[in-house]
Design an enzyme around this catalytic site. Structure first.
Site, PDB file in Angstrom:
ATOM      1  N   CYS A   1       0.838  -1.227   0.000  1.00 41.14           N
ATOM      2  CA  CYS A   1       0.000   0.000   0.000  1.00 41.14           C
ATOM      3  C   CYS A   1       0.855   1.252   0.000  1.00 41.14           C
ATOM      4  CB  CYS A   1      -0.962   0.024   1.184  1.00 41.14           C
ATOM      5  SG  CYS A   1      -2.114  -1.319   1.211  1.00 41.14           S
ATOM      6  N   ALA A   2       2.009   1.179  -0.638  1.00 39.37           N
ATOM      7  CA  ALA A   2       2.864   2.368  -0.740  1.00 39.37           C
ATOM      8  C   ALA A   2       3.481   2.347  -2.146  1.00 39.37           C
ATOM      9  CB  ALA A   2       3.936   2.346   0.343  1.00 39.37           C
TER      10      ALA A   2
END
Ligand SMILES: Cc1ncc(COP(=O)(O)O)c(C=O)c1O
Length: 475
Positions: free
Chosen positions: A384-385
């Site tokens: 999620c980055a």
């Protein structure tokens, strides 16, 4: 005479050495291609399991559990007391002053940031200055709130302080908030929060710290009475700190939340409702519409007692020991590429979050082998980055465009990413040895060759390996 008072308090000395035995599920055996093996969890940056004393505390609380704030019975009064006492414990843990600040319970960090983004009175041209290191949860909510600008990275993947100062100056009074992570969930870098807070305040801007990764590993003080170094807004999640029962925290000054309408409206947050009007009640209830997760909040307070009882020196020492050991061993496997700071001597200045790849093997395949052959739980992908991971993997703009096209056509077979291990308080060097043994085998090609790729999901599973989860947990 009160019954069943549980014993987990900050005064009871707990020791890190006890934790592997106190972990719920420590001896869990899971199926692999080579038969059942004891599970090793190296995915603590995502969520942590919990410990027996925390679970015991909850069981003793459950006999008192009832709806908070509105009930008149003894159990409801006790539950309301426990809920508010837990709020005090959370506030003390991060140095908040409840006279001028408010601790709002949410579902998780993501909800907390969304709630804040809804509350801050931005206009379209206002700038939220964030960084290229952020989790999507500290990126996407701001895109809805205003214009997002990103502070760039140094070659080693740390945030560029020079770029931060340059952007603060260049955008001037248009910058209305600095939103920065306390620590990276990809490289484990810990950001210099004093520097970012001081420079933000010098520029007349408030700062939000996404402490989802930092709070479980370092003491944090929001310093409410220090206009230079205070952290104006802080968020974190219980499920990353051994309280996996659904609670997040948003801390900020009362003034922010006193004005205007809350994001969520409904029961428990009004003084009066007529068919034409609704009058919001006071904080914090105003921001906590509906029945709160009282059990989760009590669990968080108990987890905080555990942290206080263990002490930060012991926590940091243990996690740094594991990180240094893992880095040293990982560096001995020639095919492994590590990202971020790979020096074991710096282990105490970072988190025990380590991302790597093995040669050109797909990260998802390495993670699958670790799971299906080694019973080792890790995470693979971009965590999620995505902007940060693409940057540290040095994916060019051209490659990124081609990959975007492929992914949007539902083919994730070449999705960029890495494998991530992340340590918790209960992990041991023996467990790291098990990981290293498996990674060495993978590096030398000594693994099952019959994995099938699901292109749409980008996941690998071994051929002819079916598991009935219902055999392990009935629903
Ligand atoms: C740095 C960071 N921020 C925010 C989040 C989101 O946390 P949650 O899923 O609890 O909302 C995560 C989760 O991994 C994270 O690592």
């Amino acid at each position: 005479m009160p019954l069943h008072i549980d014993t987990l308090s900050r005064k009871n000395k707990m020791s890190i050495a006890d934790l592997p035995n106190l972990l719920i599920g420590a001896d869990t055996v899971v199926p692999t291609l080579y038969g059942p093996k004891r599970y090793v969890n190296f995915d603590n940056a995502a969520s942590t399991p919990t410990f027996q004393p925390i679970a015991d505390s909850l069981v003793s609380f459950l006999r008192w559990y009832s709806n908070v704030h509105r009930g008149t019975g003894f159990k409801s009064q006790l539950s309301s007391w426990a809920f508010e006492r837990s709020r005090d414990i959370v506030a003390e843990f991060i140095g908040a002053d409840l006279e001028q600040q408010v601790v709002i319970f949410t579902k998780n960090s993501t909800e907390a940031i969304n709630k804040l983004a809804y509350r801050l009175p931005f206009e379209n041209s206002d700038i939220i200055l964030t960084t290229l290191m952020e989790h999507h949860s500290n990126e996407l909510p701001w895109r809805r709130a205003g214009k997002v600008e990103h502070v760039g990275l140094n070659d080693d993947g740390t945030i560029s302080k020079d770029d931060f100062l340059a952007k603060l100056k260049a955008f001037g009074s248009r910058v209305k908030l600095v939103a920065i992570t306390g620590a990276s969930n990809v490289t484990g870098y810990i950001n210099d929060l004093d520097f970012f807070a001081l420079e933000s305040h010098r520029a007349g801007v408030k700062i939000l710290v996404d402490a989802a990764q930092l709070v479980p590993h370092r003491s944090i003080d929001v310093k409410p009475h220090d206009p230079q170094y205070c952290i104006d807004y802080l968020v974190f999640s219980g499920h990353k700190m051994y309280a996996p029962f659904g609670v997040g925290v948003l801390v900020g000054d009362k003034e922010t939340f006193e004005q205007g309408d809350p994001e969520t409206v409904g029961g428990g947050m009004v003084d009066m409702v007529t068919l034409e009007e609704a009058y919001w009640t006071d904080l914090p209830e105003k921001e906590e519409a509906g029945t709160p997760d009282t059990v989760g909040v009590v669990a968080l307070a108990k987890a905080i007692h555990m942290f206080e009882s263990l002490g930060w020196e012991a926590i940091i020492g243990h996690e740094a020991g594991l990180t240094a050991y893992a880095l040293k061993k990982l560096k001995q496997i020639p095919a492994v590429t590590l990202y971020g700071d790979t020096d074991p001597a710096n282990a105490a200045q970072r988190l025990g979050v380590i991302s790597f790849n093995i040669r050109d093997l797909p990260h998802a395949l390495v993670a699958a082998i670790l799971s299906y052959e080694g019973a080792i739980g890790v995470r693979a992908g971009c965590f999620c980055a995505q902007p940060y991971v693409k940057s540290i993997l040095q994916v060019s703009d051209e490659e990124a465009k081609a990959l975007e096209k492929q992914i949007l056509s539902r083919d994730r077979s070449n999705a960029p990413g890495a494998v991530r291990i992340s340590f918790g308080l209960y992990n041991t060097k023996d467990e790291i040895d098990r990981l290293i043994e498996m990674l060495t085998k993978i590096a030398f090609g000594d693994y099952n060759r019959d994995y099938v790729l699901n292109k749409e999901k980008g996941e690998y599973t071994p051929k002819e390996f079916e598991v009935d989860f219902g055999e392990y947990f009935r629903l």
